[in-house]
Design an enzyme around this catalytic site. Structure first.
Site, PDB file in Angstrom:
ATOM      1  N   CYS A  56       4.985   0.389   6.278  1.00 37.25           N
ATOM      2  CA  CYS A  56       4.887   1.732   6.835  1.00 37.25           C
ATOM      3  C   CYS A  56       4.552   1.644   8.330  1.00 37.25           C
ATOM      4  O   CYS A  56       4.234   0.573   8.846  1.00 37.25           O
ATOM      5  CB  CYS A  56       3.822   2.542   6.092  1.00 37.25           C
ATOM      6  SG  CYS A  56       2.111   2.070   6.458  1.00 37.25           S
ATOM      7  N   GLU A  84      -4.968   2.266  -4.056  1.00 32.50           N
ATOM      8  CA  GLU A  84      -4.873   3.715  -3.915  1.00 32.50           C
ATOM      9  C   GLU A  84      -6.214   4.386  -4.159  1.00 32.50           C
ATOM     10  O   GLU A  84      -7.144   3.800  -4.704  1.00 32.50           O
ATOM     11  CB  GLU A  84      -3.820   4.258  -4.885  1.00 32.50           C
ATOM     12  CG  GLU A  84      -2.427   3.791  -4.546  1.00 32.50           C
ATOM     13  CD  GLU A  84      -1.376   4.334  -5.479  1.00 32.50           C
ATOM     14  OE1 GLU A  84      -0.201   4.247  -5.112  1.00 32.50           O
ATOM     15  OE2 GLU A  84      -1.704   4.842  -6.580  1.00 32.50           O
ATOM     16  N   GLU A 110      -0.625  -4.744   3.431  1.00 30.24           N
ATOM     17  CA  GLU A 110      -0.589  -5.476   4.702  1.00 30.24           C
ATOM     18  C   GLU A 110      -1.916  -5.365   5.436  1.00 30.24           C
ATOM     19  O   GLU A 110      -2.468  -6.359   5.912  1.00 30.24           O
ATOM     20  CB  GLU A 110       0.537  -4.927   5.601  1.00 30.24           C
ATOM     21  CG  GLU A 110       1.919  -5.032   4.993  1.00 30.24           C
ATOM     22  CD  GLU A 110       2.354  -3.790   4.221  1.00 30.24           C
ATOM     23  OE1 GLU A 110       3.546  -3.462   4.286  1.00 30.24           O
ATOM     24  OE2 GLU A 110       1.515  -3.151   3.544  1.00 30.24           O
ATOM     25  N   CYS A 166       0.991   0.274   9.169  1.00 31.11           N
ATOM     26  CA  CYS A 166       0.916  -1.180   8.990  1.00 31.11           C
ATOM     27  C   CYS A 166       1.634  -1.917  10.120  1.00 31.11           C
ATOM     28  O   CYS A 166       1.155  -2.941  10.596  1.00 31.11           O
ATOM     29  CB  CYS A 166       1.497  -1.582   7.643  1.00 31.11           C
ATOM     30  SG  CYS A 166       0.396  -1.178   6.273  1.00 31.11           S
ATOM     31  N   ASN A 213      -2.015  -3.244  -2.287  1.00 24.18           N
ATOM     32  CA  ASN A 213      -2.382  -1.865  -1.983  1.00 24.18           C
ATOM     33  C   ASN A 213      -3.405  -1.367  -2.986  1.00 24.18           C
ATOM     34  O   ASN A 213      -3.401  -1.748  -4.152  1.00 24.18           O
ATOM     35  CB  ASN A 213      -1.156  -0.943  -1.873  1.00 24.18           C
ATOM     36  CG  ASN A 213      -0.229  -0.938  -3.068  1.00 24.18           C
ATOM     37  OD1 ASN A 213      -0.079  -1.922  -3.773  1.00 24.18           O
ATOM     38  ND2 ASN A 213       0.424   0.187  -3.290  1.00 24.18           N
ATOM     39  N   CYS A 270      -3.076   0.052   2.412  1.00 28.53           N
ATOM     40  CA  CYS A 270      -1.844  -0.695   2.188  1.00 28.53           C
ATOM     41  C   CYS A 270      -2.130  -2.185   2.060  1.00 28.53           C
ATOM     42  O   CYS A 270      -3.119  -2.693   2.600  1.00 28.53           O
ATOM     43  CB  CYS A 270      -0.871  -0.473   3.340  1.00 28.53           C
ATOM     44  SG  CYS A 270      -0.273   1.222   3.493  1.00 28.53           S
TER      45      CYS A 270
END
Length: 135
Positions: A91, A49, A60, A94, A47, A58
């Protein structure tokens, strides 16, 4: 794709090393993903940010988009890890992107820093999902 216990634990060791590469200055919540595509090639993601939180990527989706640039058509195996007490879970965004590149044979392994893991399927992660066939 069938994986034995040793293969699963080796992949978990590999992916847990990626957690340190995550860029998480705000949440301090590192996540890493490793996928094996239809050609047997491995792709990794962490990930990343952003101060504008909605622009955070993210792990994934990072791994999947990287794999797509290298001609990936389908995910055979996806492993996701985090520094969580239980196996981490993707999430909703994803899950939908995973759905785009998965099928009933895709193996999804959710794990954590302590190698606790759960093998699951797309159907379990995203039941009654929406895909290209629904357009």
């Amino acid at each position: 794709m069938t994986l034995n216990e040793k293969e699963i634990l080796d992949y978990i060791d590999e992916i847990n090393l990626l957690l340190e590469k995550a860029y998480v200055p705000y949440s301090k919540f590192p996540v890493a993903a490793l996928l094996i595509d239809n050609n047997g090639k491995k792709h990794k993601g962490v990930n990343v940010e952003n101060a504008s939180f909605g622009l955070t990527l993210c792990a994934e989706r990072n791994a999947i988009t990287t794999a797509v640039t290298e001609n990936m058509k389908k995910i055979k195996v996806l492993i996701v890890t985090g520094k969580t007490p239980e196996p981490i879970s993707p999430c909703g965004a994803c899950r939908q992107v995973i759905r785009e590149f998965s099928d009933k044979d895709t193996v999804i392994i959710l794990t954590n820093k302590d190698k606790k893991y759960k093998i699951t399927s797309l159907e379990e992660l995203l039941p009654y999902s929406f895909g290209a066939e629904d357009l």
